[in-house]
Structures are given as structure tokens and as C-alpha cells.
Design an enzyme around this catalytic site. Sequence first.
Site, mmCIF file in Angstrom:
data_model
loop_
_atom_site.group_PDB
_atom_site.id
_atom_site.type_symbol
_atom_site.label_atom_id
_atom_site.label_comp_id
_atom_site.label_asym_id
_atom_site.label_seq_id
_atom_site.Cartn_x
_atom_site.Cartn_y
_atom_site.Cartn_z
ATOM 1 N NE ARG A 146 4.721 41.147 -27.369
ATOM 2 C CZ ARG A 146 5.620 41.861 -28.034
ATOM 3 N NH1 ARG A 146 6.863 41.927 -27.566
ATOM 4 N NH2 ARG A 146 5.295 42.499 -29.144
ATOM 5 C CB ILE A 147 6.900 38.199 -19.127
ATOM 6 C CG1 ILE A 147 7.308 37.286 -20.282
ATOM 7 C CG2 ILE A 147 6.785 37.398 -17.826
ATOM 8 C CD1 ILE A 147 8.678 36.660 -20.122
ATOM 9 C CB CYS A 173 13.974 44.466 -16.019
ATOM 10 S SG CYS A 173 15.084 43.964 -14.682
ATOM 11 N N PRO A 174 15.087 43.086 -18.642
ATOM 12 C CG PRO A 174 15.693 44.504 -20.392
ATOM 13 C CD PRO A 174 14.625 44.289 -19.363
ATOM 14 N NE ARG A 205 18.494 35.910 -20.023
ATOM 15 C CZ ARG A 205 17.402 35.319 -20.475
ATOM 16 N NH1 ARG A 205 16.505 34.862 -19.595
ATOM 17 N NH2 ARG A 205 17.196 35.174 -21.772
ATOM 18 C CG ASP A 221 13.026 29.194 -13.778
ATOM 19 O OD1 ASP A 221 13.053 28.008 -13.392
ATOM 20 O OD2 ASP A 221 13.022 29.518 -14.983
ATOM 21 C CD GLU A 246 20.735 30.044 -15.333
ATOM 22 O OE1 GLU A 246 19.884 30.698 -14.717
ATOM 23 O OE2 GLU A 246 20.697 29.871 -16.579
ATOM 24 C CG HIS A 288 16.933 28.980 -17.025
ATOM 25 N ND1 HIS A 288 17.986 29.839 -17.164
ATOM 26 C CD2 HIS A 288 15.951 29.469 -17.813
ATOM 27 C CE1 HIS A 288 17.674 30.809 -18.011
ATOM 28 N NE2 HIS A 288 16.426 30.597 -18.417
#
Length: 321
Positions: free
Chosen positions: A157-158, A209-210, A238, A262, A267, A286
Site C-alpha cells: 500500500r505504501i 518491503c518488509p 526497516r 527514517d 534504534e 523514525h
Amino acid sequence: MKILMPEYKTLTRGDIDMSGFERLGDLVILDHPTPEELNAELKDTDILFVNKIVVTEELLEHAPKLRYIGECATGYNNIDLKACKARGITVTFVPSYSTNAVAQHVFSLMLDHFGRVRDYSIDTKAGGWTASGNFANMIFPTEELEGKTIGLVGYGRIGQRVAAIAHAFGMNVLATSRSFVSGWSGDGVTQFTDLETLLKTADVVSVHCPLNDESHHLFNRERFALMKEGAFFINTARGPIVDEEALAESLRSGHLSGAALDVLEEEPMRADCALQDIENCIITPHVAWAPRETRQRLVDVVLENVQAWLEGASLNVVEAD
């Protein structure tokens, strides 16, 4: 019923409605707990809400009463789903809540790079325009987006939203995705291709992508070397998808004109992060998902998920492979 939220303050600065969590039961909020503090609270917890805390089998051993975990994000790679399934713990997530916000952030980063808005503002406030004597103080080179090619690695979707915005800017859109091998998208905006072709062709590469075993360090020295000379790299997906040492080398060498991230491998950002002092690398902490409206949407869906579970229904439940 005890509800535990060890990352409550990652969701709100007091600017969104969080009252729904208090109505669920006895709410316990922890602020950056130590492992010992977290384990102590888990022993009588029924419902746990997490964002980035890693839920391992070892952690679950401290939570004998736990029956529900609400992931307050789209990605749930921080949760051991098999361990949860073995213990009869339901896990839910929040799909698609940040599509518009992340796509907006992608173009904030892209426009900063090609339009040099931040650099011009800093120089102007420092007196550069006043001292120049020119009505247009063109000290930083800028470029148009129209006619450039953006390559999207991942087309969920993004990625699709980014494609639509890029098309509105007059950009050409390439994408690679496991769901689409070749051809064009139904709206005629995006052409699908393999990753190697995309990297060699795109002026801008944006990652959507994941994170999984296949995508971990997908962008390494070899992949950055394949990218077009002078290309711009963006990652809002990610952090571990990118080998930061390899990206730093590519930026220092001048092979890439710049990068914008980002998300990072660790993190919050480490003081010795390889990208810390690289001038042509934009880093935001982030926050692509962080607009107020976006976070309220997230919280609303998190509460809908748990309410459905309490009523015996299934909403946005994650199943172990």
C-alpha cells in the site's frame, strides 16, 4: 484484568486520545523499563501492548497469564509468533494505518535532497542572501523531479501510494515485488521489473518491503554498486534492510549523490553509527509514522482489535507460519 503498556509514551505526547486503554482494565504504564522491571510486571499481565519490544520465548516465560499481545504497528517481526501460538496467545497488528504519512515523508526527504530547501533556509538566515547582492542567491544546485525515474523496492500500500504521488510529479515509476514480476500496474503508472534492472535504471530508489530473512541487508555493497551513478537512496521501511557500513562507503565515494533514512539498524541511533557524520545523508528519528492523525488512527485500530478479541471475534490476527 491487567493491561501492560511498556511503550505507552512512544504513541503519544499527550496529543491523542488514549482513554480507551484505561477502560479495558487495570492499566500499567512503564517508561523505558529494564528487563527486570518488565519481567516483574509481566507475571500477572493478561494483555500486553508492544511496539518495538522484542517478545521472545524467554520473555513469555515470565508471563504465565498472558493471552493477548497487541502489536501497535504494521510490522510484527519483533514477536515470536510460534512461541505465542504454542502458549495460546493471540497476536494482532495494525495494517495500513500509516500509508499516507510514510508516503508524505518519502517526498519530504526527496524534495529536501533535490530542492535543497533546508540548506537555502540555513544560509539565508545566516545572512547569505543579504550579503549576496543578488535577487536570487543560487548557491546550491537544485533539480526537478519531473522526468526522473523512481524505483520502488516493494509494492504494498505504501509503495503504491508513493507511485501515485511520483506520477503526479511527472516521474517514471519502476517497481519490484514478489507479487508482480513484470508488466504494468492496472492504472498504467508503474512498470514492474527485476531488482537488478531497477537499481541500474532508477534515479531514486525507495525501499518499501518488509523485514525478513530475505530482505535483511538486501542493500549491501553489491546492490549499492549496481545503483546508477549519482542516484538517491531512501529507506522508510526497516533499518536492518540496509548494511549501513556499505551505504556509508557508497556515499563517501560519491557513487550515490545522497541518501535519506527514517530507520536504522539500531534504534535509537548509536553514537558510533556509520552514517552519523556523512553530510549527504539525511537521517530522521523514525518519525514517518508520527503525524498526530496517523497515531490516533493507529490507537483506534489497536483498540478495535482487542475489543474484537474480548468479544470472541477475530480482527487483524497474525497467524504463525
